[in-house]
Design an enzyme around this catalytic site. Structure first.
Site, mmCIF file in Angstrom:
data_model
loop_
_atom_site.group_PDB
_atom_site.id
_atom_site.type_symbol
_atom_site.label_atom_id
_atom_site.label_comp_id
_atom_site.label_asym_id
_atom_site.label_seq_id
_atom_site.Cartn_x
_atom_site.Cartn_y
_atom_site.Cartn_z
ATOM 1 N N LYS A 178 39.412 63.377 -8.976
ATOM 2 C CA LYS A 178 40.672 62.506 -7.685
ATOM 3 C C LYS A 178 41.478 60.885 -8.800
ATOM 4 O O LYS A 178 41.302 60.313 -8.899
ATOM 5 C CB LYS A 178 39.244 62.315 -6.862
ATOM 6 C CG LYS A 178 40.238 61.563 -6.113
ATOM 7 C CD LYS A 178 39.531 60.410 -5.617
ATOM 8 C CE LYS A 178 40.490 59.000 -4.492
ATOM 9 N NZ LYS A 178 41.481 59.052 -4.754
ATOM 10 N N GLU A 253 33.745 51.729 -14.636
ATOM 11 C CA GLU A 253 34.920 50.564 -15.711
ATOM 12 C C GLU A 253 35.657 49.989 -14.435
ATOM 13 O O GLU A 253 36.461 50.326 -13.883
ATOM 14 C CB GLU A 253 36.267 50.930 -16.206
ATOM 15 C CG GLU A 253 35.388 51.574 -17.488
ATOM 16 C CD GLU A 253 34.809 50.451 -18.839
ATOM 17 O OE1 GLU A 253 34.869 49.269 -18.921
ATOM 18 O OE2 GLU A 253 33.763 51.007 -19.330
ATOM 19 N N CYS A 287 43.275 46.343 -16.648
ATOM 20 C CA CYS A 287 41.996 45.307 -16.894
ATOM 21 C C CYS A 287 41.292 44.408 -17.212
ATOM 22 O O CYS A 287 40.601 43.627 -17.594
ATOM 23 C CB CYS A 287 40.533 46.119 -16.811
ATOM 24 S SG CYS A 287 41.389 47.722 -17.767
ATOM 25 N N GLU A 386 40.595 39.068 -10.457
ATOM 26 C CA GLU A 386 40.419 38.957 -10.494
ATOM 27 C C GLU A 386 41.730 39.765 -9.746
ATOM 28 O O GLU A 386 41.478 39.853 -8.732
ATOM 29 C CB GLU A 386 40.596 40.621 -10.926
ATOM 30 C CG GLU A 386 41.203 41.250 -11.854
ATOM 31 C CD GLU A 386 40.743 42.750 -12.350
ATOM 32 O OE1 GLU A 386 40.772 43.162 -11.352
ATOM 33 O OE2 GLU A 386 40.677 43.548 -13.560
HETATM 34 C C1 UN1 Z 1 44.905 48.670 -21.922
HETATM 35 O O1 UN1 Z 1 44.820 47.148 -22.466
HETATM 36 O O2 UN1 Z 1 45.306 49.361 -23.479
HETATM 37 O O3 UN1 Z 1 42.757 49.749 -16.516
HETATM 38 C C2 UN1 Z 1 43.805 49.848 -21.758
HETATM 39 C C3 UN1 Z 1 42.796 49.491 -17.660
HETATM 40 C C4 UN1 Z 1 41.698 49.587 -18.449
HETATM 41 C C5 UN1 Z 1 42.916 50.631 -19.835
HETATM 42 C C6 UN1 Z 1 43.181 48.682 -20.681
HETATM 43 N N1 UN1 Z 1 40.606 50.663 -18.354
HETATM 44 O O4 UN1 Z 1 43.658 48.857 -17.956
#
Ligand code: UN1
Length: 485
Positions: A178, A253, A287, A386
């Site tokens: 998804k 994550e 992130c 965040e």
């Molecule tokens: C990066 O910094 O190259 O959602 C990847 C995000 C992370 C991936 C970052 N899971 O920003």
């Protein structure tokens, strides 16, 4: 730029067949909201359950397929992505808003991920041990887990799904994916490549739609053995609760509030580049973005002045314009949230040193100037929550020890960076930063595709993604005892 793409419908790929029924959602270009990239067909709960049933049925065959078949499939997918990286990267940038260089770069990374896992298929090994009892052999092997539910965000529309899908398929699992509602065109491009490469029906399914429909179906269905999710902390905790109650394996994550420490002895140019890249590139929508710049006294004012000058040199504009360094914010909701945090920062007493206002790029799009706060305190909301936009704050620290304490004083623990020329401080930071990823004289964002990725505390839950470590989530261990003779 074509303004007539609105005829395209991005369908669902279920049991090897494309379908375009159901409610249609518009896919809008954030750089120019007059440009409708296409429409996506939102799947129903029944569609999602059908995809899961198909993946369940296909598991028996795929889990016993040999390494050659899996290698060849992943290699072919990776090769096609790489061969078409400019075209797919452009589509990605048009629908998500990251710059063309970032879109093409991300697409190439997705291709590399498939090629990496094509090779990993050939390297999956077990262990053989003697038993503590005589005449018994023990074999420890890794087996596929089953149907994997994959739920992905909009900010990395192809690389991030690829590092989940490629790993799932490599280790013999089947997939129900998804993607985020905002990026169906890129999802469609990836799914088309996977189908064209000869992926057997049911082994890979794409189901577009709302989290409240498709996401919930994945979480509720007992035939889904494991869920890998990247997204917000709020949704992550819902996913976790659902997985626990039905004993699904999970990998989450989530957010970050990543610190970048700049010490007095840092190379100023390196520090400014790390901060500008980490905080503002990809419009801060990573992130791994640096959102807390923790700077010691003697370099503080020089660093702020140089960073502000660097920010003024960055051109914010249409993602498809090669002159743009920073594209628009992904949509109006996110833009309003970012501007809301700029207000919160001011109200809480931080000083807005640069940017933070809407930008007129001469066309209807979600543009803002990257924002830098100074005189921030680590207890302020802009330092704790965040934001997921181009908003960063500078926090003063007396010395390295205080900077480290501030860096670790957060609910998150994804990436942590330091700019210093001191080996002593760099080494100490590497050992004491409470994060899954440590960067020394590098931006907190921008990771390699062949090494583990993940964090601590509120940022991640479950085994690491990427590289060889991905096997931990995508396989389950079997210990076999065999009586010899
Ligand atoms: C990066 O910094 O190259 O959602 C990847 C995000 C992370 C991936 C970052 N899971 O920003």
């Amino acid at each position: 730029m074509s303004l007539s793409g609105s005829q395209t419908i991005y369908g669902n790929l279920i049991d090897g067949e494309w379908s375009t029924g159901g409610e249609l959602a518009e896919d809008i270009n954030p750089s120019d909201t007059r440009d409708v990239v296409g429409r996506s067909a939102r799947a129903s709960r029944q569609d999602a359950d059908h995809a899961i049933a198909s993946a369940r049925q296909a598991f028996a065959g795929w889990s016993h397929s040999g390494p050659q078949q899996r290698h060849d499939l992943l290699k072919q997918i990776g090769d096609e992505i790489l061969a078409r990286k400019d075209e797919i990267g452009r589509l990605l940038s048009r629908e998500e808003g990251k710059t063309l260089a970032e879109g093409v770069g991300e697409t190439a990374r997705a291709g590399q991920v498939f090629l990496f896992f094509a090779q990993e298929v050939l390297r999956l090994a077990g262990e053989k041990l003697g038993s503590v009892r005589p005449a018994i052999d023990i074999e420890i092997t890794r087996e596929p887990v089953g149907v994997i539910g994959i739920i992905t965000p909009w900010n990395f529309p192809i690389a991030l799904p690829s590092w989940k899908i490629a790993a799932a398929l490599a280790y013999g699992n089947t997939v129900v994916w998804k993607p985020a509602d905002l990026v169906p065109a890129t999802a469609n491009a990836l799914a088309s490549i996977i189908k064209r490469a000869g992926c057997p029906k049911g082994v890979f399914n794409l189901v577009n739609g709302r989290g409240s429909v498709v996401g919930e179906a994945i979480l509720a269905n007992p035939d889904v053995a494991a869920v890998t999710f990247t997204g917000s902390v709020q949704t992550g905790s819902r996913v976790a609760a659902a997985c626990v109650s039905s004993f699904k394996k999970m990998q989450l994550e989530m957010g970050g509030k990543n610190p970048l420490i700049v010490l007095d002895d840092a190379d100023l140019e390196v520090a400014v580049e790390c901060a500008a890249n980490g905080a503002f590139f990809s419009t801060g929508q990573r992130c791994t973005a640096s959102s807390r710049l923790i700077v010691t006294e003697a370099i503080h004012d020089r660093f702020v002045a140089a960073l502000v000058a660097r920010m003024r040199s960055l051109s914010v504009g249409d993602a498809l314009d090669p002159a743009s360094h920073i594209g628009p914010v992904v949509d109006d909701n996110q833009l309003r949230q970012n501007l809301g945090y700029v207000d919160i920062g001011r109200t809480d007493g931080a000083k807005l040193a640069e940017g933070g206002e809407l930008l007129d790029a001469g066309k209807p799009g979600h543009y803002m100037r990257p924002a830098l706060f100074t005189e921030a305190d680590n207890s302020m909301r802009i330092a704790r929550e965040e934001i997921f936009g181009p908003v960063a704050c500078v926090i003063r620290a007396r010395d390295y020890e205080e900077a480290l304490a501030i860096a670790n004083d957060t609910a998150f623990g994804l990436s942590a960076g330091i700019c210093t020329t001191s080996l002593k401080h760099a080494s100490h930071f590497r050992r004491n930063a409470e994060a899954g990823i440590v960067m020394v004289n590098l931006p907190t964002a921008g990771i390699d595709f062949h090494v583990p990725f993940g964090g601590r505390k509120g940022s991640s839950y479950g085994p690491r993604e990427q590289g060889r470590y991905a096997a931990e989530f995508y396989t389950t261990v079997k210990t076999a005892y065999v009586m010899a003779g």
